[in-house]
Write an enzyme that holds these catalytic residues in place. Structure first.
Site, PDB file in Angstrom:
ATOM      1  N   GLU A 143       0.822  -1.211   0.000  1.00  0.00           N
ATOM      2  CA  GLU A 143       0.000   0.000   0.000  1.00  0.00           C
ATOM      3  C   GLU A 143       0.860   1.266   0.000  1.00  0.00           C
ATOM      4  OE1 GLU A 143      -3.602   2.037   2.614  1.00  0.00           O
ATOM      5  OE2 GLU A 143      -2.060   0.867   3.637  1.00  0.00           O
ATOM      6  N   GLU A 246     -11.856   2.690   5.988  1.00  0.00           N
ATOM      7  CA  GLU A 246     -10.774   2.938   6.942  1.00  0.00           C
ATOM      8  C   GLU A 246     -10.736   4.436   7.269  1.00  0.00           C
ATOM      9  OE1 GLU A 246      -6.247   1.301   7.511  1.00  0.00           O
ATOM     10  OE2 GLU A 246      -6.603   2.660   5.844  1.00  0.00           O
TER      11      GLU A 246
END
Length: 267
Positions: A143, A246
């Site tokens: 990520e 998130e």
């Protein structure tokens, strides 16, 4: 609409962690993700998933000593043994939870380190992790994270992540495309979704409002447009993944704080 997973590390903080599964299911979520489950017994987590009809779609591998400032081990020369031990721990949990994806945080670039060596270490560690994960059919996710929230993080840009994946050449290494981080670092999200989603190298999305990381209906992004675009591109290329929520609820850890901020999802 795409499929959304509740991130239990950030959402439902008005509840104790093990009670967040039921809260997410009550709000209609069918899947969950969270950062580091290792303070809890894997069988206890599995029971919460089963009791509430939830899928576990993502966990993070242990990041090293978080309290001491470590944000992943993969790019750290000399930490290969610790990285391998930590990843095997993640695999144990992923197997117990039937979780198909493990996010491996890259880590912070060591001050004064040879960047070529840092990159080489990172690629070798991710390639090793991919081979281990393949044995049980798991994907390894990497990520890009923005430098404002995490200064010094090794991986920052979508193009950088895709270059690394192509170099490694393992089919089970994929990008965790967090649109919050991507907007801060690069913008042009619609073009990047159209560019990268059809490649087969995007394994998971995450969302949050920009710039405050609250609900996706707070801030500068037009998430309804982006969701429609993800649906459109997914239909064309066959992508069937999840979008992780998130974000930090704007109301904070108050009674019904997370639920009261879900108007964007219920509409």
């Amino acid at each position: 609409m795409p499929r959304f997973a509740a991130n239990l590390s950030m959402l439902y903080n008005e509840h104790e962690f093990l009670d967040r599964f039921a809260a997410a299911a009550k709000d209609g979520f069918k899947a969950v993700e969270y950062l580091f489950p290792y303070a809890f017994d894997a069988q206890d987590l599995k029971q919460r998933l089963n009791d509430n009809g939830l899928q576990q779609v993502l966990i993070n591998a242990p990041p090293g000593d978080w309290d001491a400032g470590e944000r992943g081990l993969a790019c750290l020369p000399g930490s290969e043994s610790e990285f391998q031990t930590s990843f095997h721990t993640a695999l144990t949990y992923a197997d117990a939870l039937n979780c198909p994806r493990i996010h491996v945080m890259a880590g912070l670039k060591p001050l004064g380190a040879d960047l070529a060596l840092v990159e080489q270490t990172y690629m070798q560690n991710i390639a090793w992790a991919a081979a281990e994960a393949q044995k049980s059919g798991r994907d390894v996710l990497i990520e890009p994270i923005n430098t404002r929230d995490m200064p010094g993080f090794f991986l920052n840009y979508q193009s950088q992540a895709h270059h690394i994946i192509q170099h490694i050449g393992a089919p089970n290494v994929k990008v965790q495309m967090d649109l919050y981080h991507c907007q801060i670092m690069e913008g042009d999200l619609a073009t990047k979704i159209r560019q990268y989603l059809p490649t087969g190298r995007v394994g998971h999305f995450q969302i949050a409002g920009v710039p405050m990381r609250h609900e996706p209906d707070f801030g500068e992004l037009n998430h309804p447009y982006l969701f429609e675009l993800i649906d459109e591109v997914s239909a064309a290329c066959g992508w069937e993944g999840w979008i992780g929520c998130e974000y930090r609820p704007a109301r904070g850890p108050v009674t019904n704080g997370t639920h009261d901020g879900l108007a964007w999802l219920f509409e």
